[in-house]
Design a protein around this motif. Structure first.
Motif, PDB file in Angstrom:
ATOM      1  N   PHE A   1     -24.438 102.628  49.786  1.00  7.18           N
ATOM      2  CA  PHE A   1     -25.186 103.054  50.964  1.00  7.18           C
ATOM      3  C   PHE A   1     -26.373 103.910  50.560  1.00  7.18           C
TER       4      PHE A   1
ATOM      5  N   LEU B   1     -19.226  99.181  47.563  1.00  5.97           N
ATOM      6  CA  LEU B   1     -20.174  99.169  48.685  1.00  5.97           C
ATOM      7  C   LEU B   1     -21.137 100.337  48.503  1.00  5.97           C
TER       8      LEU B   1
ATOM      9  N   TYR C   1     -25.074 106.684  48.033  1.00  2.84           N
ATOM     10  CA  TYR C   1     -23.638 106.906  47.995  1.00  2.84           C
ATOM     11  C   TYR C   1     -22.952 105.589  47.684  1.00  2.84           C
TER      12      TYR C   1
ATOM     13  N   GLY D   1     -27.152  99.968  56.318  1.00  2.00           N
ATOM     14  CA  GLY D   1     -25.953  99.209  56.658  1.00  2.00           C
ATOM     15  C   GLY D   1     -25.012  98.946  55.496  1.00  2.00           C
ATOM     16  N   GLY D   2     -25.458  99.289  54.300  1.00  2.00           N
ATOM     17  CA  GLY D   2     -24.613  99.087  53.127  1.00  2.00           C
ATOM     18  C   GLY D   2     -24.870  97.745  52.452  1.00  2.00           C
TER      19      GLY D   2
ATOM     20  N   LEU E   1     -16.735 108.014  50.517  1.00  3.63           N
ATOM     21  CA  LEU E   1     -18.085 107.902  49.984  1.00  3.63           C
ATOM     22  C   LEU E   1     -18.275 108.914  48.858  1.00  3.63           C
TER      23      LEU E   1
ATOM     24  N   ARG F   1     -11.465 104.167  49.101  1.00  2.00           N
ATOM     25  CA  ARG F   1     -11.906 105.516  48.743  1.00  2.00           C
ATOM     26  C   ARG F   1     -12.980 105.977  49.711  1.00  2.00           C
TER      27      ARG F   1
ATOM     28  N   GLN G   1     -19.059 103.544  47.841  1.00  2.00           N
ATOM     29  CA  GLN G   1     -17.681 103.555  48.350  1.00  2.00           C
ATOM     30  C   GLN G   1     -16.884 102.502  47.603  1.00  2.00           C
TER      31      GLN G   1
END
Lengths: 115, 115
Positions: free
Chosen positions: B90, B88, B36, B107-108, B44, B42, B38
């Motif tokens: 994930f 970001l 995913y 944790g991204g 995910l 915005r 981000q």
């Protein structure tokens, strides 16, 4: 088609106060999930509704958190009383597939700041 | 138990260069793997998934990921990064033996693509 909507987008409250977050899933999605990201860490599962029933609430941190989904449509997540460590971003997601080979559709999140 | 590790907090890459975001996982059964993204302010957004079949999965915006069972990895790749890919990212996993749709996220990794 409208996506998952969450309200409010940002809430600032003091320790000890109550906050209620709302999530409107995509129309027709029976599965609704709450996740949260605290202090920039990983996104953690809170709970999963199938229609109005709680399918899995193993991620709820404690009894200060109460989630409801009356009528199987929108859901609310209430934090009462809020503590400092509850600050973070609360994400709602919905899906149609029970077996979850499909993806989750996420909202933009509700940022909670507890002072 | 299921877990995900994203070893890099941030990845910096020049525009036009290849982009790789690393992810390793641990599950008891077979994994369902997801990426995913981000973007700022915005929610995910789903990029791609691996459920079964071809180990190389192609997704949105020119991204792809390769499932490597022996290394328990699912690295995200893009041959030529764009400034607009800054976001970001994930990685998430679900154990196919688990009931419901509970995803475990890493944790991204923040990606910064410089012009």
């Amino acid at each position: 088609e409208a996506g998952v909507t969450q309200f409010p987008s940002h809430s600032v409250i003091e320790k000890g106060q109550t906050v209620t977050l709302r999530c409107d899933p995509i129309s027709g999605h029976d599965n609704l999930y709450w996740y949260r990201r605290v202090m920039g860490k990983e996104i953690k599962f809170l709970l999963h509704f199938v229609k109005e029933s709680k399918q899995d609430e193993s991620g709820m941190p404690n009894n200060r958190f109460l989630a409801e989904r009356t009528g199987g449509t929108y859901s609310t997540l209430k934090v009462q009383p809020a503590e400092l460590e509850d600050s973070g971003v609360y994400f709602c997601a919905s899906s149609q597939d029970w077996q979850v080979t499909g993806e989750l559709f996420f909202g933009e999140g509700s940022r909670l700041t507890v002072l | 138990a299921q877990s995900v590790a994203q070893p890099e907090d941030q990845v910096n890459v020049a525009e036009g260069n290849p982009l790789t975001v690393k992810c390793t996982y641990s599950v008891s059964g077979n994994p369902y793997l997801f990426w995913y993204v981000q973007y700022p302010n915005r929610g995910l957004q789903f990029l791609l998934k691996y459920i079964t079949g071809d180990n190389l999965v192609k997704g949105s915006y020119g991204f792809e990921a390769e499932f490597n069972k022996s290394q328990t990895s699912f690295h995200l790749k893009k041959p030529s990064a764009l400034v607009s890919d800054s976001a970001l990212y994930f990685c998430a996993v679900r154990d196919n033996r688990a009931a419901g749709n509970k995803l475990t996220f890493g944790g991204g990794t923040r990606v910064l693509v410089k012009p």
